[in-house]
Design a protein around this motif. Structure first.
Motif, mmCIF file in Angstrom:
data_model
loop_
_atom_site.group_PDB
_atom_site.id
_atom_site.type_symbol
_atom_site.label_atom_id
_atom_site.label_comp_id
_atom_site.label_asym_id
_atom_site.label_seq_id
_atom_site.Cartn_x
_atom_site.Cartn_y
_atom_site.Cartn_z
ATOM 1 N N GLY A 1 -0.032 -6.018 -5.611
ATOM 2 C CA GLY A 1 0.433 -7.285 -5.081
ATOM 3 C C GLY A 1 -0.647 -8.205 -4.568
ATOM 4 N N GLY A 2 -1.893 -7.843 -4.713
ATOM 5 C CA GLY A 2 -2.977 -8.696 -4.263
ATOM 6 C C GLY A 2 -4.241 -8.363 -5.026
ATOM 7 N N THR A 3 -5.326 -9.062 -4.703
ATOM 8 C CA THR A 3 -6.611 -8.778 -5.336
ATOM 9 C C THR A 3 -7.332 -7.744 -4.493
ATOM 10 N N PHE A 4 -7.225 -6.510 -4.902
ATOM 11 C CA PHE A 4 -7.702 -5.376 -4.103
ATOM 12 C C PHE A 4 -9.165 -5.545 -3.712
ATOM 13 N N SER A 5 -9.976 -6.009 -4.635
ATOM 14 C CA SER A 5 -11.416 -6.098 -4.390
ATOM 15 C C SER A 5 -11.779 -7.151 -3.345
ATOM 16 N N LEU B 1 0.837 -1.187 0.000
ATOM 17 C CA LEU B 1 0.000 0.000 0.000
ATOM 18 C C LEU B 1 0.878 1.245 0.000
ATOM 19 N N ALA B 2 0.475 2.241 -0.776
ATOM 20 C CA ALA B 2 1.247 3.482 -0.849
ATOM 21 C C ALA B 2 0.294 4.669 -0.802
ATOM 22 N N GLU B 3 0.428 5.474 0.250
ATOM 23 C CA GLU B 3 -0.420 6.646 0.409
ATOM 24 C C GLU B 3 0.193 7.859 -0.291
ATOM 25 N N SER B 4 -0.674 8.781 -0.680
ATOM 26 C CA SER B 4 -0.229 10.049 -1.250
ATOM 27 C C SER B 4 -1.294 11.094 -0.986
ATOM 28 N N ASN C 1 -12.280 -0.037 -7.255
ATOM 29 C CA ASN C 1 -11.652 -1.347 -7.434
ATOM 30 C C ASN C 1 -11.006 -1.473 -8.813
ATOM 31 N N ALA C 2 -11.491 -0.702 -9.772
ATOM 32 C CA ALA C 2 -10.881 -0.700 -11.095
ATOM 33 C C ALA C 2 -9.482 -0.089 -11.063
#
Length: 127
Positions: A26-30, A4-7, A74-75
């Motif tokens: 790196g994973g299935t976000f949904s 995860l990367a915040e901005s 999710n897209a």
């Protein structure tokens, strides 16, 4: 493993707005409910907002209700935190997090339920 990367953090005057973003890889976000937490100097990390994996359920902490909203795409593998009417007491490092293995799709306000964390982004609100 989810990364995860915040901005989007920065310095803003009181009553201003910021939108934080958190990009996942790196994973299935949904598959994952997501959350935003914050930690001010000398204080414990606290829950700010959470959203279910489909985005249909959100949970906002009382301290920011009516001012902050959480959403996700999710897209785009991204979760957002829209922060309006910011106050100096909102100053903190903001972290996004993805739920861990237990009920990964369900929103939660419990820090220990989250298994993946970003590095955080600083939000400073001046009076």
């Amino acid at each position: 493993q989810v990364q995860l990367a915040e901005s989007g953090g920065g310095l803003v005057q009181a009553e201003g707005s910021l939108r934080l973003s958190c990009a996942a890889s790196g994973g299935t976000f949904s598959n994952y409910a997501m959350g935003w937490f914050r930690q001010a100097p000398g204080k414990e990390r606290e829950f700010v907002a959470g959203i279910s994996r489909s985005g249909d359920i959100t949970y906002i902490a009382d301290s920011v209700k009516g001012r902050f909203t959480i959403s996700r795409s999710n897209a785009k593998n991204t979760v957002y935190l829209q922060m309006n009417s910011l106050k100096p007491e909102d100053t903190a490092v903001y972290y996004c997090a993805a739920k861990g293995a237990r009920l990964p799709g369900m929103v939660s306000s419990v820090l220990a339920d989250y298994g993946y964390w970003g590095q955080g982004t600083q939000v400073t609100v001046s009076s």
